[in-house]
Design a protein around this motif. Structure first.
Motif, mmCIF file in Angstrom:
data_model
loop_
_atom_site.group_PDB
_atom_site.id
_atom_site.type_symbol
_atom_site.label_atom_id
_atom_site.label_comp_id
_atom_site.label_asym_id
_atom_site.label_seq_id
_atom_site.Cartn_x
_atom_site.Cartn_y
_atom_site.Cartn_z
ATOM 1 N N ASP A 112 0.817 -1.225 0.000
ATOM 2 C CA ASP A 112 0.000 0.000 0.000
ATOM 3 C C ASP A 112 0.847 1.270 0.000
ATOM 4 O OD1 ASP A 112 -2.213 -1.612 -0.013
ATOM 5 O OD2 ASP A 112 -2.664 -1.378 2.122
ATOM 6 N N GLY A 113 1.977 1.220 -0.669
ATOM 7 C CA GLY A 113 2.821 2.400 -0.816
ATOM 8 C C GLY A 113 3.909 2.555 0.222
ATOM 9 N N LEU A 114 3.859 1.793 1.302
ATOM 10 C CA LEU A 114 4.897 1.887 2.331
ATOM 11 C C LEU A 114 6.276 1.587 1.750
ATOM 12 C CD1 LEU A 114 3.191 0.022 5.332
ATOM 13 C CD2 LEU A 114 3.470 2.490 5.075
ATOM 14 N N GLU A 115 6.301 0.722 0.734
ATOM 15 C CA GLU A 115 7.569 0.269 0.155
ATOM 16 C C GLU A 115 8.213 1.291 -0.770
ATOM 17 O OE1 GLU A 115 4.408 -1.285 -2.779
ATOM 18 O OE2 GLU A 115 4.558 -0.581 -0.707
ATOM 19 N N ASN A 116 7.490 2.357 -1.100
ATOM 20 C CA ASN A 116 7.999 3.328 -2.065
ATOM 21 C C ASN A 116 8.759 4.485 -1.422
ATOM 22 O OD1 ASN A 116 6.772 1.879 -4.162
ATOM 23 N ND2 ASN A 116 4.834 2.952 -3.872
ATOM 24 N N GLN A 117 8.759 4.542 -0.104
ATOM 25 C CA GLN A 117 9.407 5.646 0.598
ATOM 26 C C GLN A 117 10.826 5.252 1.040
ATOM 27 O OE1 GLN A 117 7.672 8.445 0.468
ATOM 28 N NE2 GLN A 117 6.029 7.249 -0.467
ATOM 29 N N MET A 118 11.642 6.217 1.303
ATOM 30 C CA MET A 118 12.963 6.077 1.936
ATOM 31 C C MET A 118 13.782 4.909 1.418
ATOM 32 S SD MET A 118 11.633 7.396 5.657
ATOM 33 C CE MET A 118 10.367 6.178 5.761
ATOM 34 N N GLU A 119 13.840 3.821 2.213
ATOM 35 C CA GLU A 119 14.653 2.677 1.819
ATOM 36 C C GLU A 119 14.236 2.145 0.454
ATOM 37 O OE1 GLU A 119 17.369 1.028 3.979
ATOM 38 O OE2 GLU A 119 17.156 3.196 4.183
ATOM 39 N N GLY A 120 12.931 2.138 0.190
ATOM 40 C CA GLY A 120 12.437 1.648 -1.081
ATOM 41 C C GLY A 120 12.931 2.463 -2.264
ATOM 42 N N GLY A 149 13.178 -4.920 15.764
ATOM 43 C CA GLY A 149 13.679 -3.675 16.338
ATOM 44 C C GLY A 149 13.179 -2.464 15.577
ATOM 45 N N GLU A 150 12.999 -1.355 16.286
ATOM 46 C CA GLU A 150 12.474 -0.136 15.664
ATOM 47 C C GLU A 150 13.520 0.630 14.866
ATOM 48 O OE1 GLU A 150 10.530 2.168 18.666
ATOM 49 O OE2 GLU A 150 8.715 0.922 18.627
ATOM 50 N N LYS A 151 14.786 0.213 14.910
ATOM 51 C CA LYS A 151 15.776 0.874 14.056
ATOM 52 C C LYS A 151 15.348 0.768 12.599
ATOM 53 C CE LYS A 151 19.704 -1.107 13.037
ATOM 54 N NZ LYS A 151 19.703 -1.150 11.544
ATOM 55 N N ASP A 152 14.869 -0.407 12.220
ATOM 56 C CA ASP A 152 14.320 -0.621 10.883
ATOM 57 C C ASP A 152 12.809 -0.376 10.929
ATOM 58 O OD1 ASP A 152 16.759 -1.794 9.423
ATOM 59 O OD2 ASP A 152 16.644 -3.013 11.226
ATOM 60 N N PHE A 153 12.420 0.861 11.235
ATOM 61 C CA PHE A 153 11.010 1.167 11.474
ATOM 62 C C PHE A 153 10.167 0.973 10.220
ATOM 63 C CE2 PHE A 153 7.251 3.771 12.160
ATOM 64 C CZ PHE A 153 6.929 3.472 13.467
ATOM 65 N N GLN A 154 10.720 1.329 9.070
ATOM 66 C CA GLN A 154 9.977 1.123 7.827
ATOM 67 C C GLN A 154 9.728 -0.366 7.602
ATOM 68 O OE1 GLN A 154 11.854 2.759 4.332
ATOM 69 N NE2 GLN A 154 10.017 2.535 3.087
ATOM 70 N N ALA A 245 8.664 11.975 8.385
ATOM 71 C CA ALA A 245 7.514 11.309 7.773
ATOM 72 C C ALA A 245 6.459 10.947 8.805
ATOM 73 C CB ALA A 245 7.977 10.046 7.040
ATOM 74 N N ASP A 246 5.256 10.774 8.314
ATOM 75 C CA ASP A 246 4.130 10.284 9.102
ATOM 76 C C ASP A 246 4.422 8.834 9.498
ATOM 77 O OD1 ASP A 246 1.651 8.987 9.754
ATOM 78 O OD2 ASP A 246 0.543 10.525 8.670
ATOM 79 N N GLU A 247 4.341 8.516 10.786
ATOM 80 C CA GLU A 247 4.648 7.162 11.244
ATOM 81 C C GLU A 247 3.752 6.111 10.595
ATOM 82 O OE1 GLU A 247 4.762 6.257 15.357
ATOM 83 O OE2 GLU A 247 6.658 7.288 15.707
ATOM 84 N N ALA A 248 2.485 6.423 10.375
ATOM 85 C CA ALA A 248 1.536 5.433 9.875
ATOM 86 C C ALA A 248 1.697 5.178 8.380
ATOM 87 C CB ALA A 248 0.111 5.878 10.186
ATOM 88 N N THR A 249 1.804 6.244 7.596
ATOM 89 C CA THR A 249 1.848 6.104 6.141
ATOM 90 C C THR A 249 3.267 6.153 5.580
ATOM 91 O OG1 THR A 249 1.692 8.493 5.751
ATOM 92 C CG2 THR A 249 -0.386 7.268 5.995
#
Length: 282
Positions: A112-120, A149-154, A245-249
């Motif tokens: 749902d688009g989470l993969e397109n940000q930052m690391e993606g 772990g939350e280090k890899d939060f995405q 960034a927004d934590e949820a999206t």
């Protein structure tokens, strides 16, 4: 400690010890275990009847062949650490063939688009590899609870999304970042840093802490410009990205909304060694 190198024998063992209401905690890792990993494992031991730890360097989530080749592999040291922590831990240390049946290919996922940000953006195909291996491990272990772990939060948000979309009955539990004495986020990649580079890398967290202080009163644009300028003046680092960034999206924050939770995310190269970190801004 029980050690399994094949999924068939691991499944047989888990089936033999599983009782009607017993729980299985699961901590997937790529090895080179540090105190952050051990904290996740300790939490699983406290909260579950049985704990499985996997050690597997997953080739399908590396878009840089050199990074895959140089990723630290310390299986015997890891076994020693796990044994010292608790001899009842169940270790799964498979080969690529055992996981992928000889075909290490990532499946396509829609997060749902989470993969397109930052690391993606900077690691094409990375989260297809993450989704593929995590889903495969979940199918093999069938855990009650899984710890990340939350280090890899995405990655944490993506795993939660994958579990929800596939209707998997697994609780995904995020755990706080473990940091070294100088506040550098613990990572297996830290082992590739020299002692001097490791100390200098404390600059990453120091910058995030200052971002947290500025977030209350300054705009996202001005904060981002300040971060970029700070790293441009430090020749020891190459800033790959900095995003609020927004934590949820995980969508970049353009204008702050008091009803949303935000995080700062950063990726930095130190002598071509890639380090990431994050901090909550609320």
């Amino acid at each position: 400690m029980h050690i399994f190198y094949g999924k068939a024998s691991l499944r047989d063992h888990l089936k033999s010890i599983k009782l009607a209401h017993s729980s299985i905690g699961f901590v997937p890792t790529m090895g080179a275990l540090h105190d952050g990993h051990l904290a996740l494992i300790q939490k699983s031991l406290q909260e579950n009847d049985n704990t499985v730890v996997s050690i597997f360097v997953n080739p399908t989530q590396f878009n840089n062949p050199e990074d895959l080749e140089k990723y630290p592999r310390t299986l015997q040291e890891d076994i020693n650490k796990l044994t010292a922590l608790n001899s009842n831990i169940i270790l799964y240390a498979p080969s690529v063939e055992d996981i992928y049946d000889g075909k290490p290919v990532a499946q396509p996922f829609d997060f749902d688009g989470l993969e397109n940000q930052m690391e993606g953006k900077f690691r094409p195909g990375h989260f297809n590899g993450v989704g593929t291996i995590v889903k495969r491990l979940f199918e093999i272990v069938e855990p009650t609870n899984a710890y990340f772990g939350e280090k890899d939060f995405q990655q944490l948000q993506i795993v939660k999304k994958m579990v929800a979309k596939n209707h998997l009955k697994i609780n995904i539990i995020g755990c706080p970042i473990y940091r070294e004495a100088n506040h550098l986020a613990m990572s297996s990649r830290n082992e590739r840093l020299s002692a001097q580079e490791r100390e200098q890398a404390s600059f990453i967290y120091k910058t995030l802490k200052e971002v947290n202080g500025k977030f209350e009163t300054q705009s996202v644009t001005s904060i981002s410009e300040w971060v970029q300028k700070s790293f441009s003046q430090n020749p020891n680092f190459e800033l790959e990205y900095f995003v609020i960034a927004d934590e949820a999206t995980l969508l970049p924050c353009i204008r702050k909304n008091k009803n949303k939770k935000y995080r700062a995310f950063i990726a930095v190269l130190v002598n071509n060694i890639r380090l990431i970190d994050t901090i909550s801004l609320n």
